[in-house]
Design an enzyme around this catalytic site. Structure first.
Site, PDB file in Angstrom:
ATOM      1  N   ASP A 100       0.805  -1.225   0.000  1.00  0.00           N
ATOM      2  CA  ASP A 100       0.000   0.000   0.000  1.00  0.00           C
ATOM      3  C   ASP A 100       0.837   1.274   0.000  1.00  0.00           C
ATOM      4  OD1 ASP A 100       1.088  -0.014   2.526  1.00  0.00           O
ATOM      5  OD2 ASP A 100      -0.736  -0.751   3.493  1.00  0.00           O
ATOM      6  N   GLU A 122      -0.949  -8.908  -1.347  1.00  0.00           N
ATOM      7  CA  GLU A 122      -1.529  -8.355  -0.104  1.00  0.00           C
ATOM      8  C   GLU A 122      -2.704  -7.435  -0.449  1.00  0.00           C
ATOM      9  OE1 GLU A 122       0.142  -5.341   2.860  1.00  0.00           O
ATOM     10  OE2 GLU A 122       0.880  -7.195   3.716  1.00  0.00           O
ATOM     11  N   GLU A 136      -2.003   5.164   3.184  1.00  0.00           N
ATOM     12  CA  GLU A 136      -2.003   3.766   2.727  1.00  0.00           C
ATOM     13  C   GLU A 136      -3.387   3.245   2.357  1.00  0.00           C
ATOM     14  OE1 GLU A 136      -0.370   4.868   5.410  1.00  0.00           O
ATOM     15  OE2 GLU A 136       1.721   4.228   5.279  1.00  0.00           O
ATOM     16  N   HIS A 208       5.877   4.247  13.710  1.00  0.00           N
ATOM     17  CA  HIS A 208       6.295   5.163  12.642  1.00  0.00           C
ATOM     18  C   HIS A 208       5.146   5.721  11.809  1.00  0.00           C
ATOM     19  CE1 HIS A 208       5.691   1.506  10.341  1.00  0.00           C
ATOM     20  NE2 HIS A 208       5.674   2.224   9.245  1.00  0.00           N
ATOM     21  N   ARG A 210       2.271   7.977  10.316  1.00  0.00           N
ATOM     22  CA  ARG A 210       2.037   9.421  10.296  1.00  0.00           C
ATOM     23  C   ARG A 210       1.041   9.857  11.365  1.00  0.00           C
ATOM     24  NH1 ARG A 210       3.540  12.083   5.284  1.00  0.00           N
ATOM     25  NH2 ARG A 210       4.667  10.384   4.309  1.00  0.00           N
ATOM     26  N   HIS A 241      12.566   4.325  13.716  1.00  0.00           N
ATOM     27  CA  HIS A 241      12.427   4.642  12.297  1.00  0.00           C
ATOM     28  C   HIS A 241      13.256   5.887  12.019  1.00  0.00           C
ATOM     29  CE1 HIS A 241      10.297   5.213   8.460  1.00  0.00           C
ATOM     30  NE2 HIS A 241       9.983   3.940   8.602  1.00  0.00           N
TER      31      HIS A 241
HETATM   32  N1  UDP Z   1      11.540  -4.548  10.597  1.00  0.00           N
HETATM   33  C1  UDP Z   1      12.934  -4.713  10.511  1.00  0.00           C
HETATM   34  N2  UDP Z   1      13.743  -3.953  11.335  1.00  0.00           N
HETATM   35  C2  UDP Z   1      13.241  -3.062  12.219  1.00  0.00           C
HETATM   36  C3  UDP Z   1      11.836  -2.878  12.284  1.00  0.00           C
HETATM   37  C4  UDP Z   1      11.016  -3.632  11.446  1.00  0.00           C
HETATM   38  O1  UDP Z   1      13.413  -5.524   9.718  1.00  0.00           O
HETATM   39  O2  UDP Z   1      14.032  -2.410  12.921  1.00  0.00           O
HETATM   40  C5  UDP Z   1      10.676  -5.320   9.688  1.00  0.00           C
HETATM   41  C6  UDP Z   1       9.543  -6.067  10.357  1.00  0.00           C
HETATM   42  O3  UDP Z   1       9.909  -7.353  10.702  1.00  0.00           O
HETATM   43  C7  UDP Z   1       8.458  -6.088   9.321  1.00  0.00           C
HETATM   44  C8  UDP Z   1       8.737  -4.859   8.488  1.00  0.00           C
HETATM   45  O4  UDP Z   1      10.043  -4.404   8.842  1.00  0.00           O
HETATM   46  O5  UDP Z   1       8.539  -7.206   8.478  1.00  0.00           O
HETATM   47  C9  UDP Z   1       7.706  -3.808   8.812  1.00  0.00           C
HETATM   48  O6  UDP Z   1       8.089  -2.606   8.284  1.00  0.00           O
HETATM   49  P1  UDP Z   1       7.473  -1.240   8.776  1.00  0.00           P
HETATM   50  O7  UDP Z   1       7.007  -1.390  10.178  1.00  0.00           O
HETATM   51  O8  UDP Z   1       8.491  -0.206   8.466  1.00  0.00           O
HETATM   52  O9  UDP Z   1       6.286  -0.992   7.768  1.00  0.00           O
HETATM   53  P2  UDP Z   1       4.764  -1.442   7.749  1.00  0.00           P
HETATM   54  O10 UDP Z   1       4.704  -2.925   7.868  1.00  0.00           O
HETATM   55  O11 UDP Z   1       4.074  -0.729   8.863  1.00  0.00           O
HETATM   56  O12 UDP Z   1       4.291  -0.968   6.408  1.00  0.00           O
END
Ligand code: UDP
Length: 371
Positions: A100, A122, A136, A208, A210, A241
């Site tokens: 997304d 997804e 998103e 992280h 917004r 982040h």
């Molecule tokens: N993740 C990582 N290192 C970190 C924090 C998260 O590898 O320090 C991985 C986590 O396992 C997951 C993904 O990053 O698979 C999630 O990314 P994020 O939270 O940035 O984005 P979202 O899933 O909210 O779009």
């Protein structure tokens, strides 16, 4: 390229896209019928680059679009134009993207304008609130409007797509590919990124979104400070982040708090090790909402609404928002009531069994391989 092959472009831009597309890219790379081009927009340069080598993936085309302080419109406009150029040059039979992000939106639009089939991994997640998560929810809805194949991770996601009028034969329920990557990576015995004394309980925190910048983030920090003050056996690992809206505020609030380890984003292996070792997860991340239940870790979701309601319905996650009292109360309950903890650490994993990429590639083979 052989005549019997079909050209497939996979586009990725951020860390979660890299983690979630890696198993699909690896499998497609082994399919004789697929001539694969991996395109990186590098929407989040460092975080994406941290992941790809772990999975042995080098993009064939790196658009390197990230700019300092990029606005959503600025990035999206450049990504749309760049993806149009890629699709004009490669002329693929299919564009594949996951999730997304603005990268997905730009890819989907570029494919639509060039009449190239778009497959969405997804697909069908809906919070029902266009402002939450922003942007998103809009990106994923727009991607669904132009996709010709929808890989829904769950039956619930499939139901959302059907309710929007998408034909059932265009939807395949596959599980989420994040579980493929997680189970594969977490199989190894990996060291923790921070030394945590034996006997200590570990909380893993990430935030992280917004919607949680500024005031809500300060609320999350105050809840974490109260939890470590109340529970002397609790340590916290919080990979920050890199967005300055997040890291500066959290460092100011918690940088000197004992037993709170603030660190740079962890590479995926170190992150999996931390998830495996932890007692409880506090997060607003999408991916982590899927990963924590797969390793039987109770999860407090730092959001008011979620497009991943399955874990909440299964009783392994709770929505606590960014409200300090609610976060503190729920975490305290789980840390002091073994029965409440056990009920949430049931190991029910609603998002997949580790075989999502296999199912996705089987559908693509069926549609695109020349028989
Ligand atoms: N993740 C990582 N290192 C970190 C924090 C998260 O590898 O320090 C991985 C986590 O396992 C997951 C993904 O990053 O698979 C999630 O990314 P994020 O939270 O940035 O984005 P979202 O899933 O909210 O779009």
């Amino acid at each position: 390229m052989r005549e019997s092959q079909r050209k497939v472009v996979c586009v990725i831009g951020t860390r979660p896209e890299a983690i979630k597309m890696a198993p699909v890219i690896q499998r497609l790379g082994r399919e004789a019928w697929a001539d694969l081009t991996v395109v990186a927009t590098a929407q989040h340069r460092e975080l994406m680059d941290q992941v790809l080598p772990l999975f042995g993936i080098t993009p064939d085309l790196d658009l390197d679009l990230m700019r300092h302080d990029q606005s959503l419109a600025d990035f999206s406009a450049r990504a749309l134009q760049a993806m149009d150029g890629v699709l004009a040059d490669v002329a693929p039979d299919l564009l594949l993207a996951q999730g997304d992000t603005s990268t997905v939106l730009a890819g989907a639009m570029a494919a639509f304008y060039r009449r190239i089939p778009f497959a969405h991994v997804e697909a069908g997640l809906r919070s029902g609130d266009m402002d939450n998560p922003f942007p998103e929810e809009f990106n994923r809805r727009a991607a669904s409007m132009v996709a010709s194949i929808h890989f829904a991770p769950t039956e619930e996601a499939r139901g959302n797509l059907l309710a929007e009028g998408i034909a059932g034969e265009r939807i395949a329920v596959t599980g989420n590919t994040v579980i493929d990557s997680l189970l594969e990576t977490a199989r190894d015995d990996l060291p923790l990124p921070v030394a945590v004394p034996a006997g200590r309980r570990l909380l893993l925190v990430t935030a992280h979104r917004r919607e949680n910048f500024a005031g809500p983030m300060a609320g999350i920090c105050s809840a974490v400070a109260r939890i470590v003050a109340d529970f002397p056996d609790v340590e916290v690992i919080w990979p920050l982040h890199p967005n300055p809206n997040v890291s500066g505020l959290v460092r100011d609030a918690l940088g000197r708090t004992p037993r709170v380890h603030l660190c740079a984003p962890l590479d995926y292996r170190a992150f999996c090790a931390t998830l495996k070792r932890c007692t409880l997860v506090l997060t607003d991340s999408g991916g982590l909402q899927e990963e924590a239940p797969a390793l039987a870790k109770p999860l407090l979701v730092l959001r008011d609404v979620t497009e991943r309601p399955e874990a909440v319905a299964a009783g392994v996650a709770r929505l606590v928002g960014a409200h300090p009292n609610r976060i503190h109360a729920e975490a305290s309950r789980l840390l002091s009531d073994p029965a409440a903890y056990a009920a949430m650490a049931s190991g029910v994993s609603p998002y997949g069994d580790g075989r999502a990429a296999e199912r996705i590639v089987a559908v693509l083979r069926d549609r695109f391989a020349v028989h």
